[in-house]
Design a protein around this motif. Sequence first.
Motif, PDB file in Angstrom:
ATOM      1  N   GLU A 250       0.791  -1.222  -0.176  1.00  0.00           N
ATOM      2  CA  GLU A 250      -0.105  -0.029   0.034  1.00  0.00           C
ATOM      3  C   GLU A 250       0.792   1.223   0.070  1.00  0.00           C
ATOM      4  O   GLU A 250       0.621   2.257  -0.644  1.00  0.00           O
ATOM      5  N   THR A 251       1.902   1.275   0.824  1.00  0.00           N
ATOM      6  CA  THR A 251       2.768   2.417   1.142  1.00  0.00           C
ATOM      7  C   THR A 251       3.528   2.549  -0.363  1.00  0.00           C
ATOM      8  O   THR A 251       3.668   3.860  -0.925  1.00  0.00           O
ATOM      9  N   GLU A 252       3.977   1.582  -1.035  1.00  0.00           N
ATOM     10  CA  GLU A 252       4.563   1.692  -2.369  1.00  0.00           C
ATOM     11  C   GLU A 252       3.727   2.154  -3.416  1.00  0.00           C
ATOM     12  O   GLU A 252       4.003   2.929  -4.286  1.00  0.00           O
ATOM     13  N   SER A 253       2.461   1.768  -3.394  1.00  0.00           N
ATOM     14  CA  SER A 253       1.430   2.109  -4.525  1.00  0.00           C
ATOM     15  C   SER A 253       1.163   3.538  -4.420  1.00  0.00           C
ATOM     16  O   SER A 253       0.676   4.405  -5.417  1.00  0.00           O
ATOM     17  N   VAL A 254       1.323   4.275  -3.146  1.00  0.00           N
ATOM     18  CA  VAL A 254       1.168   5.760  -3.065  1.00  0.00           C
ATOM     19  C   VAL A 254       2.115   6.479  -4.067  1.00  0.00           C
ATOM     20  O   VAL A 254       1.720   7.380  -4.624  1.00  0.00           O
ATOM     21  N   ILE A 255       3.302   5.897  -4.163  1.00  0.00           N
ATOM     22  CA  ILE A 255       4.505   6.575  -4.914  1.00  0.00           C
ATOM     23  C   ILE A 255       4.247   6.050  -6.318  1.00  0.00           C
ATOM     24  O   ILE A 255       4.336   7.159  -7.106  1.00  0.00           O
ATOM     25  N   THR A 256       3.893   4.943  -6.720  1.00  0.00           N
ATOM     26  CA  THR A 256       3.751   4.587  -8.146  1.00  0.00           C
ATOM     27  C   THR A 256       2.722   4.887  -8.898  1.00  0.00           C
ATOM     28  O   THR A 256       2.917   5.519  -9.802  1.00  0.00           O
ATOM     29  N   ILE A 257       1.586   5.203  -8.068  1.00  0.00           N
ATOM     30  CA  ILE A 257       0.518   5.572  -8.568  1.00  0.00           C
ATOM     31  C   ILE A 257       0.279   6.839  -8.955  1.00  0.00           C
ATOM     32  O   ILE A 257      -0.114   7.583  -9.815  1.00  0.00           O
ATOM     33  N   SER A 258       0.925   7.846  -7.987  1.00  0.00           N
ATOM     34  CA  SER A 258       1.030   8.847  -7.857  1.00  0.00           C
ATOM     35  C   SER A 258       1.804   9.562  -9.079  1.00  0.00           C
ATOM     36  O   SER A 258       1.592  10.664  -9.651  1.00  0.00           O
ATOM     37  N   LYS A 259       3.026   8.804  -9.288  1.00  0.00           N
ATOM     38  CA  LYS A 259       3.742   9.167 -10.597  1.00  0.00           C
ATOM     39  C   LYS A 259       3.007   9.100 -11.843  1.00  0.00           C
ATOM     40  O   LYS A 259       3.336   9.677 -12.718  1.00  0.00           O
ATOM     41  N   GLU A 260       1.891   7.813 -11.763  1.00  0.00           N
ATOM     42  CA  GLU A 260       1.441   7.715 -13.135  1.00  0.00           C
ATOM     43  C   GLU A 260       0.334   8.636 -13.409  1.00  0.00           C
ATOM     44  O   GLU A 260       0.181   8.824 -14.378  1.00  0.00           O
ATOM     45  N   TYR A 261      -0.288   9.006 -12.069  1.00  0.00           N
ATOM     46  CA  TYR A 261      -1.182  10.042 -12.229  1.00  0.00           C
ATOM     47  C   TYR A 261      -0.892  11.393 -11.883  1.00  0.00           C
ATOM     48  O   TYR A 261      -1.464  12.124 -10.969  1.00  0.00           O
ATOM     49  N   LYS A 262       0.342  11.911 -12.139  1.00  0.00           N
ATOM     50  CA  LYS A 262       1.055  13.038 -11.377  1.00  0.00           C
ATOM     51  C   LYS A 262       0.317  14.345 -11.798  1.00  0.00           C
ATOM     52  O   LYS A 262       0.232  15.377 -10.797  1.00  0.00           O
ATOM     53  N   TYR A 263      -0.540  14.661 -12.688  1.00  0.00           N
ATOM     54  CA  TYR A 263      -1.376  15.724 -13.031  1.00  0.00           C
ATOM     55  C   TYR A 263      -2.750  15.642 -12.474  1.00  0.00           C
ATOM     56  O   TYR A 263      -3.613  16.467 -12.921  1.00  0.00           O
ATOM     57  N   HIS A 264      -2.965  14.534 -11.558  1.00  0.00           N
ATOM     58  CA  HIS A 264      -4.513  14.358 -11.376  1.00  0.00           C
ATOM     59  C   HIS A 264      -4.843  14.825  -9.902  1.00  0.00           C
ATOM     60  O   HIS A 264      -3.993  14.684  -9.035  1.00  0.00           O
ATOM     61  N   TYR A 265      -5.806  15.653  -9.974  1.00  0.00           N
ATOM     62  CA  TYR A 265      -6.422  16.307  -8.622  1.00  0.00           C
ATOM     63  C   TYR A 265      -7.399  14.940  -8.252  1.00  0.00           C
ATOM     64  O   TYR A 265      -8.273  14.701  -8.977  1.00  0.00           O
ATOM     65  N   PRO A 266      -7.322  14.366  -7.130  1.00  0.00           N
ATOM     66  CA  PRO A 266      -8.169  13.232  -6.524  1.00  0.00           C
ATOM     67  C   PRO A 266      -9.791  13.846  -6.576  1.00  0.00           C
ATOM     68  O   PRO A 266      -9.981  14.889  -6.470  1.00  0.00           O
ATOM     69  N   SER A 267     -10.558  12.825  -6.392  1.00  0.00           N
ATOM     70  CA  SER A 267     -11.867  13.169  -6.718  1.00  0.00           C
ATOM     71  C   SER A 267     -12.380  13.923  -5.404  1.00  0.00           C
ATOM     72  O   SER A 267     -13.154  14.797  -5.441  1.00  0.00           O
ATOM     73  N   MET A 268     -11.750  13.676  -4.124  1.00  0.00           N
ATOM     74  CA  MET A 268     -12.214  14.504  -3.018  1.00  0.00           C
ATOM     75  C   MET A 268     -11.783  15.872  -3.213  1.00  0.00           C
ATOM     76  O   MET A 268     -12.607  16.831  -2.906  1.00  0.00           O
ATOM     77  N   TYR A 269     -10.666  16.197  -3.916  1.00  0.00           N
ATOM     78  CA  TYR A 269     -10.469  17.665  -3.990  1.00  0.00           C
ATOM     79  C   TYR A 269     -11.215  18.227  -4.989  1.00  0.00           C
ATOM     80  O   TYR A 269     -11.496  19.603  -5.057  1.00  0.00           O
ATOM     81  N   GLN A 270     -11.694  17.504  -6.079  1.00  0.00           N
ATOM     82  CA  GLN A 270     -12.634  17.973  -7.172  1.00  0.00           C
ATOM     83  C   GLN A 270     -13.997  18.548  -6.408  1.00  0.00           C
ATOM     84  O   GLN A 270     -14.160  19.571  -6.700  1.00  0.00           O
ATOM     85  N   ASP A 271     -14.330  17.858  -5.488  1.00  0.00           N
ATOM     86  CA  ASP A 271     -15.358  18.139  -4.825  1.00  0.00           C
ATOM     87  C   ASP A 271     -15.245  19.346  -3.768  1.00  0.00           C
ATOM     88  O   ASP A 271     -16.108  20.156  -3.776  1.00  0.00           O
ATOM     89  N   PHE A 272     -14.131  19.389  -3.109  1.00  0.00           N
ATOM     90  CA  PHE A 272     -13.815  20.423  -2.289  1.00  0.00           C
ATOM     91  C   PHE A 272     -13.499  21.729  -2.934  1.00  0.00           C
ATOM     92  O   PHE A 272     -14.030  22.725  -2.615  1.00  0.00           O
ATOM     93  N   SER A 273     -13.016  21.791  -4.180  1.00  0.00           N
ATOM     94  CA  SER A 273     -12.406  22.853  -5.109  1.00  0.00           C
ATOM     95  C   SER A 273     -14.133  23.330  -5.430  1.00  0.00           C
ATOM     96  O   SER A 273     -13.837  24.525  -5.878  1.00  0.00           O
ATOM     97  N   LYS A 274     -14.941  22.596  -5.788  1.00  0.00           N
ATOM     98  CA  LYS A 274     -16.142  23.326  -6.226  1.00  0.00           C
ATOM     99  C   LYS A 274     -17.160  23.591  -5.266  1.00  0.00           C
ATOM    100  O   LYS A 274     -18.254  23.704  -5.331  1.00  0.00           O
TER     101      LYS A 274
END
Length: 337
Positions: A250-274
Motif C-alpha cells: 500500500e505504501t509503495e502504491s502511493v508513490i507508483t500511482i502518484s507518479k502515473e497520475y502526476k497531473y491528477h487532482y483526486p476526486s475528493m479535491y474536485q468536490d472540495f474545490s467546487k
Amino acid sequence: MKYGIIGAGAMGVRYGAMLQENAGVDVDFIETWEPNIEAIREQGGVSIARDHANRHIVPVHVYYPEDYEGHPDVWIIFKKQMQLANELKRDAAAGIFHDDQYVFSAMNGMGHFEKIEKYFSKDQMICGTAMIATRMDGPANIDFMGPVNSEVMHMAPYNNKKPDATMQAIFDDFKAAKLGPVWADDWKGMCMSKVVFNAVCNTLCTMFEIQMGPFIQYDGVRDMAKQLFDEAFDACERAGIHLIESREEETESVITISKEYKYHYPSMYQDFSKGRPTEVDYINGYIAKIGREHDYVCRTHEFVVHEVHLAEKMRQFHQNHNDQANQPAIRQAEAAI
C-alpha cells in the motif's frame, strides 16, 4: 448485455463510454443533475478527452429516472456517497429496478453496498474498486486521466461465492472495454484496500490542494502514508478484514500511482474545490468507525477527518475575504459604467 449507468459523472461516463466504444455494448445513462443532462442533450453527447488531449463528442443516451422505459441487464452505479440513498429511492419510485437485474458499483469510500442491497438481491450484486483517475470539469465535460490501457479495477461477488455465469459475462465485457478487471476473493478486503489508499492520497492532496505528482515530491510522504496505513491495517485486522495488499505494498502504491497520475487532482479535491461536501466521512471516517467498533482508536484518521471538515467550513470566510478584497475594484468598475 445491456447496461444502465446511474450517474453520468466522471466515472459513470468513463465506464459507459468505454463499454460503448471498446466492447460495443448498449449503454443508457440515468442522471438527475439537470445542467448535466441538458448539456449532454445540447451538444449531442459527452465531451471527452484523455489527459487534456484528443477531445471529442461521444454520443450517449441520457434520461431522467421518471422518463426511462428501458430494461438493462446490469446497473452500474457511480454516485457520491452522500447522494446515493436519495438517488436509489428516486430510481426505485420511477420503477426502473427489476428483480432479474444485476448491479455493479465501484464508488469511493464505504457504506454504499448496504444501501444498494435494499433494492437488489445479494446474489446479483458485484462489488468493485477502480484505480482509474477521471475528472469532470463541468457538465458533459470529462477528462480521462492516464494513458490508454492503464485502467485497473477489481471486482468480487457481494455474497462471497464464486462468480456465476452472468457475473463472468460482465467481467468479460469489462475486459473487452479495456477497463482492466481482476477478480478478488473477498469483497470487503478488496474494497478496504482502496479505502485506505484513498485515505492517504485523496485526503492529503485535498487538504493541501495539490495534484498527486507534487504531493510525492515531499520526502516525508512515505512516513505520513505509513502512519495512516498502520492505523487502518490495525483497525481492519481487529475487525477480521484482510486487505488484498500488504502495508508495504500500500505504501509503495502511493508513490507508483502518484507518479502515473502526476497531473491528477483526486476526486475528493474536485468536490472540495467546487464547494461541495467531501466523502471524508466514508473514507478516513469509515476507518475510524471500524476502529472504534473494535476498541481501537485511529487517532490520526479522526484528526484528519476534523481537518477536512474544518477546511470545508473555512471556505465561507475565504469567500468573504475575497469579496471584501474585490470591493474597491467593484466600486471602480461601477463608477465607470
